[in-house]
Write a protein that holds these residues in place. Structure first.
Motif, mmCIF file in Angstrom:
data_model
loop_
_atom_site.group_PDB
_atom_site.id
_atom_site.type_symbol
_atom_site.label_atom_id
_atom_site.label_comp_id
_atom_site.label_asym_id
_atom_site.label_seq_id
_atom_site.Cartn_x
_atom_site.Cartn_y
_atom_site.Cartn_z
ATOM 1 N N LYS A 53 2.010 0.851 19.892
ATOM 2 C CA LYS A 53 3.225 0.448 20.317
ATOM 3 C C LYS A 53 3.493 -0.907 19.406
ATOM 4 N N PRO A 54 4.998 -1.363 19.454
ATOM 5 C CA PRO A 54 5.297 -2.465 18.547
ATOM 6 C C PRO A 54 4.387 -3.276 18.663
ATOM 7 N N SER A 55 3.847 -4.149 19.439
ATOM 8 C CA SER A 55 2.899 -5.260 19.265
ATOM 9 C C SER A 55 1.636 -5.073 18.192
ATOM 10 N N ASP A 56 1.006 -3.865 18.794
ATOM 11 C CA ASP A 56 -0.022 -3.449 17.814
ATOM 12 C C ASP A 56 0.414 -3.238 16.135
ATOM 13 N N ILE A 57 1.782 -2.729 16.033
ATOM 14 C CA ILE A 57 2.103 -2.303 14.684
ATOM 15 C C ILE A 57 2.521 -3.721 14.135
ATOM 16 N N TRP A 58 2.929 -4.711 14.699
ATOM 17 C CA TRP A 58 3.139 -5.926 14.077
ATOM 18 C C TRP A 58 1.875 -6.543 13.743
ATOM 19 N N THR A 59 0.971 -6.548 14.991
ATOM 20 C CA THR A 59 -0.293 -7.132 14.485
ATOM 21 C C THR A 59 -1.076 -6.443 13.106
ATOM 22 N N ARG A 60 -0.812 -5.162 12.965
ATOM 23 C CA ARG A 60 -1.561 -4.567 11.766
ATOM 24 C C ARG A 60 -0.665 -5.191 10.420
ATOM 25 N N LEU A 61 0.673 -5.287 10.554
ATOM 26 C CA LEU A 61 1.362 -5.955 9.462
ATOM 27 C C LEU A 61 0.973 -7.126 9.272
ATOM 28 N N VAL A 62 0.702 -8.228 10.112
ATOM 29 C CA VAL A 62 0.075 -9.287 9.850
ATOM 30 C C VAL A 62 -1.095 -9.505 9.339
ATOM 31 N N GLN A 63 -1.890 -8.785 9.653
ATOM 32 C CA GLN A 63 -3.131 -8.419 9.245
ATOM 33 C C GLN A 63 -3.224 -8.078 7.691
ATOM 34 N N TRP A 64 -2.501 -7.112 7.413
ATOM 35 C CA TRP A 64 -2.272 -6.456 6.111
ATOM 36 C C TRP A 64 -1.785 -7.419 5.155
ATOM 37 N N HIS A 65 -0.629 -8.484 5.739
ATOM 38 C CA HIS A 65 -0.119 -9.441 5.029
ATOM 39 C C HIS A 65 -1.074 -10.447 4.675
ATOM 40 N N GLN A 66 -1.777 -10.827 5.528
ATOM 41 C CA GLN A 66 -3.067 -11.899 5.464
ATOM 42 C C GLN A 66 -4.021 -11.727 4.150
ATOM 43 N N ASP A 67 -4.378 -10.370 4.419
ATOM 44 C CA ASP A 67 -5.507 -9.950 3.339
ATOM 45 C C ASP A 67 -5.051 -9.413 2.091
ATOM 46 N N GLY A 68 -3.705 -9.309 2.011
ATOM 47 C CA GLY A 68 -3.018 -8.829 0.705
ATOM 48 C C GLY A 68 -2.813 -7.380 0.468
ATOM 49 N N THR A 69 -3.429 -6.681 1.587
ATOM 50 C CA THR A 69 -3.425 -5.062 1.367
ATOM 51 C C THR A 69 -1.956 -4.875 1.479
ATOM 52 N N LEU A 70 -1.119 -5.125 2.447
ATOM 53 C CA LEU A 70 0.426 -4.796 2.366
ATOM 54 C C LEU A 70 1.027 -5.113 1.065
ATOM 55 N N TRP A 71 0.780 -5.932 0.350
ATOM 56 C CA TRP A 71 1.848 -6.535 -0.834
ATOM 57 C C TRP A 71 1.241 -5.869 -1.860
ATOM 58 N N SER A 72 0.013 -5.695 -2.189
ATOM 59 C CA SER A 72 -0.556 -5.030 -3.445
ATOM 60 C C SER A 72 -0.264 -3.422 -3.355
ATOM 61 N N ASN A 73 -0.073 -2.845 -2.223
ATOM 62 C CA ASN A 73 0.165 -1.201 -2.065
ATOM 63 C C ASN A 73 1.498 -1.447 -2.030
ATOM 64 N N THR A 74 2.389 -2.067 -1.817
ATOM 65 C CA THR A 74 3.672 -2.193 -1.486
ATOM 66 C C THR A 74 4.448 -1.908 -2.832
ATOM 67 N N TRP A 75 3.827 -3.090 -3.786
ATOM 68 C CA TRP A 75 4.249 -3.294 -5.039
ATOM 69 C C TRP A 75 3.962 -1.860 -5.918
ATOM 70 N N ILE A 76 2.976 -1.406 -5.783
ATOM 71 C CA ILE A 76 2.780 -0.013 -6.336
ATOM 72 C C ILE A 76 3.552 1.159 -6.197
ATOM 73 N N THR A 77 4.056 1.265 -4.869
ATOM 74 C CA THR A 77 4.882 2.319 -4.521
ATOM 75 C C THR A 77 6.320 1.795 -4.662
ATOM 76 N N VAL A 78 6.780 0.494 -4.727
ATOM 77 C CA VAL A 78 8.269 0.123 -5.097
ATOM 78 C C VAL A 78 8.228 0.447 -6.645
ATOM 79 N N GLN A 79 7.306 0.008 -7.707
ATOM 80 C CA GLN A 79 7.341 0.565 -8.877
ATOM 81 C C GLN A 79 7.660 1.846 -9.170
ATOM 82 N N GLU A 80 6.813 2.862 -8.517
ATOM 83 C CA GLU A 80 6.866 4.079 -8.562
ATOM 84 C C GLU A 80 8.358 4.881 -8.089
ATOM 85 N N VAL A 81 8.797 4.141 -6.874
ATOM 86 C CA VAL A 81 10.006 4.617 -6.482
ATOM 87 C C VAL A 81 11.349 4.172 -7.423
ATOM 88 N N VAL A 82 11.275 3.082 -8.128
ATOM 89 C CA VAL A 82 12.276 2.455 -8.626
ATOM 90 C C VAL A 82 12.182 3.045 -10.152
#
Length: 271
Positions: A53-82
């Protein structure tokens, strides 16, 4: 002869942007409505183990943002895509322009190109792993291979469908092959190029993420694999949200390029 005077219309902000603002407001309203309905009905009508559900998805995004998981993995994929998008688009545009300009050569190669295009790109992933390993280069090249054919086919179609009347007009005015190329063929092929770029954006994402899903220990594809292995549906949806945002931003960039490149067209022909 009466001179024609131009009268400047001082329109309000709403007069100039009202239509666009209305469209975006309706889009935002639709998204909010869907999220609210999903949130309210998730536990009543669906098993959130499978739908989250949206609230759980938002909680997971916040959690990944706080521990750095989101940005480190997003940056890898963005580089590959670009990188994959730029490499595939440049190679596809250049190859499409050159081959389509040599009509006889293009007719010879056309069935072979279409045969390669028909190969599912996910089937290339194991071969690319053997050739290039499991590093970033494999994902970049897989994304580039996916983008290449879409840009190539659209650019080639644009070159081959150049108005012969324009070419004849340039020749009648004393223009040479260079004039025809610069003033007719290149502008006419821009529509095909921009269409190819727009269509190729999600496929660049698909190519990079497929490579990450097949063999990777980082990137958004890896996050999807890891979350699915733990039955973390919220994590899977959170990653899909990030991928959607990346695709939307890339589409916005190409849209801006499209508008700038279309300024030479008559108003009725602008897209």
């Amino acid at each position: 002869m009466t001179a024609i005077q131009t009268v400047r219309l001082d329109r309000s902000w709403w007069g100039r942007h009202g239509g666009t603002a209305t469209v975006w407001s309706l889009r935002a309203l639709l998204v909010v409505a869907l999220l609210v309905v999903w949130e309210l009905t998730a536990e009543r009508w669906f098993d959130i183990t499978f739908t989250s559900k949206p609230s759980d998805i938002w909680t997971r995004l916040v959690q990944w943002h706080q521990d750095g998981t989101l940005w480190s993995n997003t940056w890898i994929t963005v580089q590959e895509v670009v990188y994959g998008f730029l490499l595939g688009a440049a190679a596809g545009a250049l190859t499409g322009f050159v081959l389509a300009s040599a009509r006889a050569f293009y007719q010879v190669l056309d069935p072979f190109i279409m045969a390669l295009y028909a190969i599912p790109k996910v089937a290339l992933a194991p071969l690319f792993i053997v050739w290039f390993g499991i590093g970033m280069s494999m994902k970049v090249l897989l994304a580039a291979a996916t983008v290449f054919f879409l840009v190539f086919l659209n650019v080639a179609a644009g070159v081959r469908e150049v108005d012969r009347g324009l070419i004849d007009a340039v020749r009648l005015m004393g223009g040479g092959r260079r004039d025809i190329l610069v003033k007719v063929v290149v502008p006419s092929s821009m529509t095909g190029l921009l269409t190819g770029l727009k269509v190729a954006i999600p496929y660049a994402l698909i190519g990079a993420v497929i490579g990450e899903l097949v063999a990777s220990n980082r990137g958004l594809g890896y996050l999807i694999n890891d979350a699915a292995a733990q039955f973390d549906t919220a994590g899977v949806f959170a990653t899909l949200v990030v991928l959607s945002v990346i695709a939307a931003l890339l589409n916005l960039v190409v849209g801006l390029l499209d508008r700038r490149a279309s300024r030479w067209k008559p108003l009725g022909e602008e897209r």
